[in-house]
Design a protein around this motif. Sequence first.
Motif, PDB file in Angstrom:
ATOM      1  N   GLY A   1      19.052  48.253  45.656  1.00 35.98           N
ATOM      2  CA  GLY A   1      18.582  47.599  46.634  1.00 35.98           C
ATOM      3  C   GLY A   1      19.436  46.538  47.173  1.00 35.98           C
ATOM      4  N   CYS A   2      20.718  46.631  47.157  1.00 29.69           N
ATOM      5  CA  CYS A   2      21.385  45.793  47.395  1.00 29.69           C
ATOM      6  C   CYS A   2      22.793  46.528  48.094  1.00 29.69           C
ATOM      7  CB  CYS A   2      21.891  44.647  46.443  1.00 29.69           C
ATOM      8  SG  CYS A   2      22.482  45.207  45.162  1.00 29.69           S
ATOM      9  N   PRO A   3      23.778  45.649  48.735  1.00 28.51           N
ATOM     10  CA  PRO A   3      24.912  45.917  48.891  1.00 28.51           C
ATOM     11  C   PRO A   3      25.969  46.484  47.656  1.00 28.51           C
ATOM     12  CG  PRO A   3      24.766  44.249  50.222  1.00 28.51           C
ATOM     13  CD  PRO A   3      23.583  44.239  49.266  1.00 28.51           C
ATOM     14  N   VAL A   4      26.641  47.402  47.624  1.00 31.29           N
ATOM     15  CA  VAL A   4      27.455  48.014  46.371  1.00 31.29           C
ATOM     16  C   VAL A   4      28.777  48.155  47.075  1.00 31.29           C
ATOM     17  CG1 VAL A   4      27.876  49.832  44.494  1.00 31.29           C
ATOM     18  CG2 VAL A   4      25.344  48.680  45.203  1.00 31.29           C
ATOM     19  N   LEU A   5      29.808  47.996  46.124  1.00 32.01           N
ATOM     20  CA  LEU A   5      31.063  48.078  46.332  1.00 32.01           C
ATOM     21  C   LEU A   5      31.753  49.019  44.903  1.00 32.01           C
ATOM     22  CD1 LEU A   5      33.001  45.360  48.237  1.00 32.01           C
ATOM     23  CD2 LEU A   5      31.991  47.545  49.286  1.00 32.01           C
ATOM     24  N   VAL A   6      32.601  49.970  45.321  1.00 35.67           N
ATOM     25  CA  VAL A   6      32.888  50.719  43.967  1.00 35.67           C
ATOM     26  C   VAL A   6      34.524  50.716  44.336  1.00 35.67           C
ATOM     27  CG1 VAL A   6      32.924  52.783  42.923  1.00 35.67           C
ATOM     28  CG2 VAL A   6      30.989  52.277  44.171  1.00 35.67           C
ATOM     29  N   ASP A   7      35.169  50.568  43.113  1.00 38.15           N
ATOM     30  CA  ASP A   7      36.550  50.623  42.890  1.00 38.15           C
ATOM     31  C   ASP A   7      37.155  51.145  41.561  1.00 38.15           C
ATOM     32  OD1 ASP A   7      39.132  49.904  43.759  1.00 38.15           O
ATOM     33  OD2 ASP A   7      39.010  48.027  44.112  1.00 38.15           O
ATOM     34  N   ASN A   8      38.257  51.457  41.537  1.00 40.19           N
ATOM     35  CA  ASN A   8      38.878  51.719  40.251  1.00 40.19           C
ATOM     36  C   ASN A   8      38.936  50.801  39.305  1.00 40.19           C
ATOM     37  OD1 ASN A   8      41.678  51.586  38.566  1.00 40.19           O
ATOM     38  ND2 ASN A   8      41.124  53.902  39.173  1.00 40.19           N
ATOM     39  N   ASP A   9      38.807  50.850  37.973  1.00 35.21           N
ATOM     40  CA  ASP A   9      38.403  50.104  37.177  1.00 35.21           C
ATOM     41  C   ASP A   9      39.662  48.873  36.846  1.00 35.21           C
ATOM     42  OD1 ASP A   9      39.844  51.760  36.026  1.00 35.21           O
ATOM     43  OD2 ASP A   9      39.073  51.769  33.960  1.00 35.21           O
ATOM     44  N   VAL A  10      40.842  49.425  37.056  1.00 36.88           N
ATOM     45  CA  VAL A  10      41.953  48.551  36.800  1.00 36.88           C
ATOM     46  C   VAL A  10      42.202  47.436  38.003  1.00 36.88           C
ATOM     47  CG1 VAL A  10      43.695  49.920  37.948  1.00 36.88           C
ATOM     48  CG2 VAL A  10      44.515  48.396  36.089  1.00 36.88           C
ATOM     49  N   ASN A  11      41.661  47.729  39.135  1.00 39.16           N
ATOM     50  CA  ASN A  11      41.534  46.756  40.357  1.00 39.16           C
ATOM     51  C   ASN A  11      40.421  45.736  39.957  1.00 39.16           C
ATOM     52  OD1 ASN A  11      43.377  48.130  41.777  1.00 39.16           O
ATOM     53  ND2 ASN A  11      41.927  49.208  43.018  1.00 39.16           N
ATOM     54  N   LEU A  12      39.396  45.976  39.256  1.00 39.93           N
ATOM     55  CA  LEU A  12      38.542  45.143  38.813  1.00 39.93           C
ATOM     56  C   LEU A  12      39.154  44.191  37.837  1.00 39.93           C
ATOM     57  CD1 LEU A  12      35.130  47.078  39.210  1.00 39.93           C
ATOM     58  CD2 LEU A  12      36.444  45.924  40.764  1.00 39.93           C
ATOM     59  N   LEU A  13      39.955  44.877  36.721  1.00 39.32           N
ATOM     60  CA  LEU A  13      40.348  43.874  36.035  1.00 39.32           C
ATOM     61  C   LEU A  13      41.268  42.953  36.657  1.00 39.32           C
ATOM     62  CD1 LEU A  13      40.310  44.313  32.864  1.00 39.32           C
ATOM     63  CD2 LEU A  13      42.330  45.393  32.828  1.00 39.32           C
ATOM     64  N   ALA A  14      42.121  43.278  37.686  1.00 35.55           N
ATOM     65  CA  ALA A  14      43.042  42.403  38.221  1.00 35.55           C
ATOM     66  C   ALA A  14      42.291  41.543  38.938  1.00 35.55           C
ATOM     67  CB  ALA A  14      44.032  43.225  39.273  1.00 35.55           C
ATOM     68  N   LEU A  15      41.357  41.695  39.648  1.00 38.11           N
ATOM     69  CA  LEU A  15      40.700  40.644  40.282  1.00 38.11           C
ATOM     70  C   LEU A  15      39.812  39.557  39.188  1.00 38.11           C
ATOM     71  CD1 LEU A  15      38.569  42.651  42.784  1.00 38.11           C
ATOM     72  CD2 LEU A  15      40.298  40.994  43.423  1.00 38.11           C
ATOM     73  N   GLY A  16      39.380  40.160  38.071  1.00 39.92           N
ATOM     74  CA  GLY A  16      38.668  39.380  37.065  1.00 39.92           C
ATOM     75  C   GLY A  16      39.791  38.271  36.618  1.00 39.92           C
ATOM     76  N   GLU A  17      41.201  38.744  36.439  1.00 41.57           N
ATOM     77  CA  GLU A  17      42.196  37.836  35.936  1.00 41.57           C
ATOM     78  C   GLU A  17      42.722  36.853  37.167  1.00 41.57           C
ATOM     79  OE1 GLU A  17      43.483  37.593  32.973  1.00 41.57           O
ATOM     80  OE2 GLU A  17      42.553  39.379  32.041  1.00 41.57           O
ATOM     81  N   GLN A  18      42.362  37.490  38.484  1.00 39.76           N
ATOM     82  CA  GLN A  18      42.804  36.368  39.423  1.00 39.76           C
ATOM     83  C   GLN A  18      41.714  35.125  39.470  1.00 39.76           C
ATOM     84  OE1 GLN A  18      42.387  38.113  43.466  1.00 39.76           O
ATOM     85  NE2 GLN A  18      44.197  36.999  44.093  1.00 39.76           N
ATOM     86  N   GLN A  19      40.535  35.618  39.359  1.00 40.57           N
ATOM     87  CA  GLN A  19      39.338  34.797  39.439  1.00 40.57           C
ATOM     88  C   GLN A  19      39.281  33.726  38.102  1.00 40.57           C
ATOM     89  OE1 GLN A  19      37.161  34.414  41.646  1.00 40.57           O
ATOM     90  NE2 GLN A  19      35.990  32.673  40.915  1.00 40.57           N
ATOM     91  N   ALA A  20      39.412  34.282  37.121  1.00 45.74           N
ATOM     92  CA  ALA A  20      39.200  33.335  35.927  1.00 45.74           C
ATOM     93  C   ALA A  20      40.082  33.653  34.574  1.00 45.74           C
ATOM     94  CB  ALA A  20      37.724  33.635  35.485  1.00 45.74           C
ATOM     95  N   GLY A  21      41.144  34.072  34.837  1.00 41.63           N
ATOM     96  CA  GLY A  21      42.049  34.551  33.690  1.00 41.63           C
ATOM     97  C   GLY A  21      43.465  34.025  33.950  1.00 41.63           C
ATOM     98  N   VAL A  22      44.297  34.859  33.517  1.00 40.54           N
ATOM     99  CA  VAL A  22      45.750  34.272  33.415  1.00 40.54           C
ATOM    100  C   VAL A  22      46.519  34.424  34.940  1.00 40.54           C
ATOM    101  CG1 VAL A  22      46.284  34.948  31.060  1.00 40.54           C
ATOM    102  CG2 VAL A  22      46.863  36.749  32.682  1.00 40.54           C
ATOM    103  N   ALA A  23      45.940  34.943  35.762  1.00 39.82           N
ATOM    104  CA  ALA A  23      46.591  35.130  36.997  1.00 39.82           C
ATOM    105  C   ALA A  23      46.129  34.128  38.098  1.00 39.82           C
ATOM    106  CB  ALA A  23      46.606  36.587  37.605  1.00 39.82           C
TER     107      ALA A  23
END
Length: 393
Positions: free
Chosen positions: A179-201
């Motif tokens: 019941g909400c908007p959903v986006l789907v991506d390759n798992d490694v792109n999400l890993l990159a976004l996670g590092e950009q948000q709160a990790g080493v990048a």
Amino acid sequence: MRSTTARPANIHQARLLRLLRDLGPQSRVALGNQVELSRSKLAFEIDRLLETGLVVPDGLAASRGGRRSHNVRIAPSLRFLGVDIGATSVDVAVTNAELNVLGHVTEPLDVRDGPVAVFERVLALVGKLREAGSAEHFDGAGIGVPGPVRFPEGVPIAPPIMPGWDGFPVREAMSQELGCPVLVDNDVNLLALGEQQAGVARSVPDFLCVKLGTGIGCGIVVGGGVHRGVTGSAGDIGHIQLDPDGPRCACGKTGCLEAYFGGNALVRDATALARSGRSAELAGRLESAGRLTPEDVSAAAAAGDAAALDLVRRGGRRTGQVIAGLVSFFNPGLVVIGGGLTGLGHNLLASIRTQVYRQSPPLATGNLPIVLGQVAGVVGAARLISDHIFSPP
């Protein structure tokens, strides 16, 4: 419960929301220092965000002398769902709008069971998080899968290690369920976004994020944004061919990097070492458990087993060979290594580094860190959907 989240009306409001997401509560003065808006225009846009409920007051800011400014923060009631589906496990997390994880569950899962069975498990885990009080509703969800995705439609396309998933409408199906908007991506792109948000990048606009697991992929971040390519297949480095006469890969071709050093290839080669008697440590573990895992290889290498160590180092060299080509082509500011196979330890990372530094030109590697990742893909999934929600319609 269906989400009714408002959206920013323009690019200025979107910029303000992303700043509040990434920096936390801010005074109007501090926000004014971050954006190129007149004082009156800034006040107008913040007031409009307050009216929509996307932003709420947060008390008085610290005094700088003179009249004290009021803090604002992004609405604490907003909730994002992050789902990171791997080949052998699934992570599900709920975050607030500042992408702090409020609840997180994980369990083993076989992606080869197909999308219907997998999403039944995902929805069951979502139910657990709801029961635990992490969220009553979701304002958006980001989902990662271990294969190529046609991003605008949220549909996996011919994923080599995901039989039965080709063309499955993940985005549409899960949007209806949640019941909400959903986006789907390759798992490694999400890993990159996670590092950009709160990790080493966090402060690196151009970097590569390589995930080593059952499959091997690479997230490519250019100018602060994920580069997906024309059709969504950018970064599928696991199927770069190292040797046309090499072992057959799950994609149907031969000699791919993944066929040499993906999780299944590692287990295959470790089992061969155990059965041939070349690794006493692996032979003992095979006899005890009846099968081997990458964790067994890691333990054998840590115990000093020469054959297991050589297996890890050869995998690192082959991976480094491919990464070196990417570094020579792209000239990133950072290379992040993540995924389950990083559990193989320092010997793997050292072999990758050695190969890249040896093979790529000095101008590209003279100041190039190659480091292990720190952040789970579910954080990147929440970042993905929050970028979408905090964008003008």
